[in-house]
Design an enzyme around this catalytic site. Structure first.
Site, PDB file in Angstrom:
ATOM      1  N   LYS A  99      51.391  37.242  40.190  1.00 19.42           N
ATOM      2  CA  LYS A  99      51.265  38.519  40.907  1.00 19.42           C
ATOM      3  C   LYS A  99      51.325  38.305  42.416  1.00 19.42           C
ATOM      4  O   LYS A  99      51.800  39.163  43.166  1.00 19.42           O
ATOM      5  CB  LYS A  99      49.967  39.223  40.513  1.00 19.42           C
ATOM      6  CG  LYS A  99      49.904  39.655  39.058  1.00 19.42           C
ATOM      7  CD  LYS A  99      51.007  40.643  38.685  1.00 19.42           C
ATOM      8  CE  LYS A  99      50.701  42.040  39.123  1.00 19.42           C
ATOM      9  NZ  LYS A  99      51.704  43.012  38.610  1.00 19.42           N
ATOM     10  N   ARG A 126      36.570  30.783  30.816  1.00 23.55           N
ATOM     11  CA  ARG A 126      37.827  30.577  30.119  1.00 23.55           C
ATOM     12  C   ARG A 126      38.845  29.924  31.056  1.00 23.55           C
ATOM     13  O   ARG A 126      38.671  29.943  32.287  1.00 23.55           O
ATOM     14  CB  ARG A 126      38.362  31.918  29.605  1.00 23.55           C
ATOM     15  CG  ARG A 126      37.445  32.579  28.586  1.00 23.55           C
ATOM     16  CD  ARG A 126      37.921  33.963  28.215  1.00 23.55           C
ATOM     17  NE  ARG A 126      37.854  34.885  29.353  1.00 23.55           N
ATOM     18  CZ  ARG A 126      38.164  36.176  29.275  1.00 23.55           C
ATOM     19  NH1 ARG A 126      38.558  36.691  28.120  1.00 23.55           N
ATOM     20  NH2 ARG A 126      38.075  36.950  30.338  1.00 23.55           N
ATOM     21  N   LYS A 147      43.230  39.191  41.516  1.00 21.73           N
ATOM     22  CA  LYS A 147      43.419  37.821  41.048  1.00 21.73           C
ATOM     23  C   LYS A 147      44.581  37.125  41.741  1.00 21.73           C
ATOM     24  O   LYS A 147      44.789  35.910  41.573  1.00 21.73           O
ATOM     25  CB  LYS A 147      43.609  37.810  39.532  1.00 21.73           C
ATOM     26  CG  LYS A 147      42.362  38.259  38.767  1.00 21.73           C
ATOM     27  CD  LYS A 147      42.610  38.359  37.284  1.00 21.73           C
ATOM     28  CE  LYS A 147      41.330  38.759  36.548  1.00 21.73           C
ATOM     29  NZ  LYS A 147      40.810  40.072  36.972  1.00 21.73           N
ATOM     30  N   GLY A 159      53.637  53.169  29.425  1.00 25.97           N
ATOM     31  CA  GLY A 159      52.789  53.394  28.261  1.00 25.97           C
ATOM     32  C   GLY A 159      51.459  52.689  28.343  1.00 25.97           C
ATOM     33  O   GLY A 159      50.589  52.898  27.487  1.00 25.97           O
ATOM     34  N   SER A 191      49.342  45.458  41.845  1.00 27.07           N
ATOM     35  CA  SER A 191      48.936  44.066  41.968  1.00 27.07           C
ATOM     36  C   SER A 191      47.474  43.938  41.521  1.00 27.07           C
ATOM     37  O   SER A 191      46.918  44.865  40.909  1.00 27.07           O
ATOM     38  CB  SER A 191      49.116  43.565  43.392  1.00 27.07           C
ATOM     39  OG  SER A 191      48.901  42.161  43.451  1.00 27.07           O
ATOM     40  N   VAL A 247      39.645  47.224  35.769  1.00 26.54           N
ATOM     41  CA  VAL A 247      39.671  48.650  35.462  1.00 26.54           C
ATOM     42  C   VAL A 247      38.879  48.908  34.191  1.00 26.54           C
ATOM     43  O   VAL A 247      39.204  48.379  33.130  1.00 26.54           O
ATOM     44  CB  VAL A 247      41.120  49.157  35.305  1.00 26.54           C
ATOM     45  CG1 VAL A 247      41.120  50.650  35.002  1.00 26.54           C
ATOM     46  CG2 VAL A 247      41.915  48.876  36.564  1.00 26.54           C
ATOM     47  N   LEU A 248      37.831  49.724  34.320  1.00 31.76           N
ATOM     48  CA  LEU A 248      37.012  50.062  33.157  1.00 31.76           C
ATOM     49  C   LEU A 248      37.805  50.924  32.191  1.00 31.76           C
ATOM     50  O   LEU A 248      38.401  51.915  32.579  1.00 31.76           O
ATOM     51  CB  LEU A 248      35.756  50.817  33.603  1.00 31.76           C
ATOM     52  CG  LEU A 248      34.702  50.001  34.353  1.00 31.76           C
ATOM     53  CD1 LEU A 248      33.622  50.922  34.888  1.00 31.76           C
ATOM     54  CD2 LEU A 248      34.092  48.949  33.455  1.00 31.76           C
ATOM     55  N   ILE A 289      47.286  51.846  33.094  1.00 25.31           N
ATOM     56  CA  ILE A 289      47.545  52.340  34.446  1.00 25.31           C
ATOM     57  C   ILE A 289      48.815  53.182  34.476  1.00 25.31           C
ATOM     58  O   ILE A 289      48.837  54.288  35.021  1.00 25.31           O
ATOM     59  CB  ILE A 289      47.647  51.168  35.437  1.00 25.31           C
ATOM     60  CG1 ILE A 289      46.324  50.401  35.507  1.00 25.31           C
ATOM     61  CG2 ILE A 289      48.029  51.681  36.831  1.00 25.31           C
ATOM     62  CD1 ILE A 289      45.165  51.209  36.030  1.00 25.31           C
TER      63      ILE A 289
END
Length: 619
Positions: free
Chosen positions: A430, A548, A418, A299, A415, A456-457, A302
């Site tokens: 990950k 951050r 990062k 859901g 993956s 991912v935009l 991706i």
């Protein structure tokens, strides 16, 4: 029955009946210098007797050539050819019918020139009747409507798409726009006119034209232009402060779908200047056809796109597993509507539940698994590191074990960049997932692979939706650091890579996308403010908030130990696996599993023992 349609047809038929009678009289009188008194009685007698024949012939011919069913508000060259053809055929048939009916008379029943004149005048009346409404609208648009109240438009692109767009805007009753000029890089078009609109010059004159002509919106009608070309034009247009919209792609040209409604807002994707990854999904997804496919996290951003792509290639069954019921429901309804034949199973389940995973895999026996379920938000995971371990590490481990027990053929894990030299717990977990994949690939018949990519935009948690919300609220737009950079790709690109990994997989690989040049987040913020019609620093302020927890200035795609191996797709590479002690790794996993359930405060230290490249950041 469409009353409006039949009323319009009846009106045209009545008009044509009257037009034919008038045409017959004018054609005959024209033969005698428009002096009806000079027309011989035998000619006028034949004319009155044959008018009814001419009217019947006209209605039949015009009907056969669709002159009563065309939408004349949007008539084009095709309709014009129909009109000309209909009038020529009508004239010829009319001539032969009259000659046949009056063949026993001495001499010709009507002058020879009558039939030629009849065809010419019939064409004039028919064109007038069909195009008069458009003429009135054009005159009204240029004379009677206050142009000052209409949005002033500049169109970029003087090709077929631009021409069609101008016609659409000119002909539409609902669109209140005024096209003030066209821009095109073809020097031969400068100074020419398209539908009465002047081509002003090339892209270099956009800024000047927008200022002089007080342009409010720019429409880019270049459906076949490359990403780099679009980026160059958008870079100029964004400085004007005008709204920007463009045609999405070439298929609109092919399908004849050039219209204002097909335009989309220009967004940051158009500023990346990189061609999308080309993947032949039909050949790649051949291995999906007839297979049982399971998608965890189906859901999410991706996972849902994986489901869409797979669903279109006729799997035997598609199983969506997601812990969040609302997302699962939304994808379920979308796929049911679009693919009603699809054998779709949607399950609410957690990948952290060993028994639930084993039951699902034992019952449905999937052939292919796409593992997209994970906690991915870096700052949130920094606040809840134990949850990152439980969901990402243990969840992946349990799905891998369930896949092994169910003899799954292919397992593809999502993956992230990062995972390379991680500075946050999400990336570190990950990386452990990648190690799980490599370890079990050697111990199982299942082909386990991982796919590593950047930001991912448009995904959940993407910086772009956040920037848009901040701009809508009047700012400020928050950027963590002026020098922070990221690699970006679109959701379809990311998914195409995931799917191609399944086709290329031999087991144990970490697939890496060549994502081009990294993008500065500050540039994205500035561009998005400009594309929204505001000026950075004046209308919308940019505020730097500092990095951050767990965040670094740049991301890497490969670790130093990993080499680069090419694949058939030049945009996709394989990172060579890094060797590690698998027995020790499995024991560390067991220890981690037992330890994390106690909600410890030092879970990062335990993770660092497994991932030595993990650099723990002090909060």
């Amino acid at each position: 029955m469409d009353i409006k349609l039949w009323t319009r047809r009846l009106f045209l038929i009545c008009y044509d009946i009257a037009a034919v009678g008038l045409t017959c009289m004018i054609a005959l009188s024209a033969r005698f210098d428009f002096r009806w008194s000079q027309v011989p009685d035998n000619y006028s007698q034949v004319l009155w007797q044959s008018i009814i024949i001419s009217e019947i012939i006209t209605i039949v011919v015009f009907g056969l050539l669709h002159l009563y069913s065309s939408l004349w508000s949007y008539a084009s060259t095709t309709e014009l050819l129909y009109v000309v053809s209909a009038c020529i055929i009508d004239g010829i048939v009319n001539m032969f019918c009259i000659l046949a009916v009056y063949r026993n008379r001495e001499g010709l029943p009507l002058p020879r020139s009558y039939f030629l004149l009849y065809g010419m005048f019939l064409l004039a009346f028919t064109l007038f009747g069909r195009y008069f409404y458009r003429l009135v609208r054009i005159v009204r648009g240029h004379v009677f409507i206050d142009r000052a109240k209409r949005k002033r438009i500049l169109i970029v692109g003087a090709g077929e798409a631009g021409s069609a767009l101008i016609k659409e805007i000119t002909n539409s009753k609902e669109v209140s726009m005024c096209i003030v000029g066209i821009v095109d890089d073809d020097p031969s078009k400068k100074g020419t006119y398209i539908h009465g609109v002047r081509v002003l010059g090339n892209r270099d004159c956009i800024l000047e034209a927008c200022e002089e002509l007080t342009v409010q919106e720019i429409m880019i009608a270049l459906p076949s232009a490359s990403a780099q070309e679009i980026k160059g034009i958008v870079d100029i247009c964004k400085e004007t402060g005008c709204e920007l919209r463009r045609l999405p792609g070439m298929y609109q040209m092919i399908n004849g779908e050039i219209s204002v409604s097909k335009l989309k807002e220009v967004d940051v994707n158009d500023l990346l200047g990189r061609e999308p990854v080309e993947v032949d999904l039909d050949s790649i997804l051949g291995y999906v056809s007839g297979k049982v496919v399971l998608v965890t996290g189906g859901g999410g951003s991706i996972g849902s796109e994986v489901c869409r792509q797979v669903a279109g290639h006729k799997p035997e069954r598609l199983i969506i597993v997601d812990i969040y019921e609302n997302n699962a429901y939304d994808v379920q309804q979308e796929l049911k509507t679009k693919y009603p034949w699809l054998d779709l199973v949607v399950l609410v389940a957690s990948v952290r539940n060993t028994k639930r995973m084993d039951d699902i895999f034992a019952r449905y026996q999937p052939d292919i698994v796409y593992h997209a379920a994970a906690h991915k938000h870096v700052p949130l995971m920094e606040e809840s590191p134990n949850e990152a371990v439980k969901n990402n590490v243990l969840g992946t481990w349990k799905v891998v074990l369930a896949s092994d027990r169910a003899h799954v053929k292919k397992f593809v894990m999502i993956s992230t960049d990062k995972a390379v030299n991680p500075t946050n717990i999400m990336g570190a977990t990950k990386r452990i997932c990648e190690m799980i994949i490599q370890t079990y690939n050697r111990r199982s018949e299942t082909e386990f692979v991982a796919v590593r990519f950047g930001n991912v935009l448009g995904s959940n948690g993407s910086v772009i939706p956040l920037f848009k919300k901040q701009i809508e609220a009047g700012g400020p737009v928050t950027v963590t650091h002026p020098d922070i950079i990221r690699y970006f790709m679109t959701i379809p690109e990311a998914v195409s890579l995931v799917l191609q990994a399944g086709a290329f997989a031999k087991g144990g690989e970490i697939f890496v996308l060549d994502m081009g040049e990294p993008v500065k987040i500050l540039d994205l913020a500035n561009n998005l403010i400009l594309l929204s019609g505001h000026k950075p620093g004046e209308d919308i302020r940019i505020e730097f908030t500092g990095l951050r927890p767990g965040e670094k200035l740049y991301e890497e795609m490969l670790m130093d130990e990993e080499g680069m191996q090419d694949t058939k797709n030049h945009m996709i590479h394989i990172g060579r696996p890094i060797e590690f002690d698998e027995e020790k790794f499995l024991q560390d996993l067991e220890d981690l599993k037992e330890y994390v359930v106690n909600e410890p405060d030092d879970i990062r230290v335990w993770v660092q023992r497994i991932v030595p490249t993990y650099s723990i950041q002090k909060n």
